[in-house]
Design an enzyme around this catalytic site. Structure first.
Site, PDB file in Angstrom:
ATOM      1  N   ASP A   1       0.855  -1.184   0.000  1.00 24.32           N
ATOM      2  CA  ASP A   1       0.000   0.000   0.000  1.00 24.32           C
ATOM      3  C   ASP A   1       0.898   1.242   0.000  1.00 24.32           C
ATOM      4  O   ASP A   1       2.117   1.137  -0.122  1.00 24.32           O
ATOM      5  CB  ASP A   1      -0.964  -0.027   1.190  1.00 24.32           C
ATOM      6  CG  ASP A   1      -0.261  -0.031   2.544  1.00 24.32           C
ATOM      7  OD1 ASP A   1       0.950   0.286   2.624  1.00 24.32           O
ATOM      8  OD2 ASP A   1      -0.923  -0.365   3.547  1.00 24.32           O
ATOM      9  N   ALA A   2       0.310   2.402   0.190  1.00 24.31           N
ATOM     10  CA  ALA A   2       1.068   3.657   0.146  1.00 24.31           C
ATOM     11  C   ALA A   2       2.130   3.748   1.244  1.00 24.31           C
ATOM     12  O   ALA A   2       3.100   4.481   1.103  1.00 24.31           O
ATOM     13  CB  ALA A   2       0.113   4.843   0.246  1.00 24.31           C
TER      14      ALA A   2
END
Length: 132
Positions: free
Chosen positions: A14-15
């Site tokens: 994810d980020a």
């Protein structure tokens, strides 16, 4: 037990650089596929023979977040085998044995054209029984 190396790529995260939860299932799937390949089983031939292995149930327990650029291993073992299904216990671990995620995956063998259960091919069942 079968052990397969996994590298965590940017696309798996994810980020925040943490492995996205559904990607653990992808890691486990890759390891099961590689286990079949190590037995000499070609999934293209299985499909041509109207045979497929499908996930019927997956239960995961997330222990520690895996992160971008880690090199880990999926350890896989068959803990139950029936005529048309297998239960795998799989763990994502590091070199020190730290468990990041573990799961039990119920995989059914089906006649692909009908999506109905069928017996696991004898050669594959025998390989799993022998602990390949």
């Amino acid at each position: 037990m079968f052990r397969w190396p996994i590298s965590v790529y940017y696309e798996d995260t994810d980020a925040g650089g943490v492995v996205y939860h559904s990607n653990y299932l992808n890691f486990f799937e890759r390891a099961r596929t590689e286990w079949l390949k190590s037995m000499g089983v070609k999934q293209t031939q299985l499909l041509a023979d109207d045979i497929a292995f499908v996930v019927k149930k997956a239960e995961l327990d997330f222990k520690v977040a895996a992160r971008f650029e880690q090199n880990l291993f999926v350890q896989s073992a068959v803990i139950e085998m029936k005529k048309a299904s297998l239960v795998f216990h799989q763990q994502l671990v590091d070199d020190a044995g730290l468990v990041y995620c573990e799961g039990q995956i119920l995989v059914a063998c089906v006649a692909l054209s009908r999506m109905r259960p069928r017996a696991i091919p004898q050669n594959i069942a025998q390989e799993f029984k022998s602990g390949s």
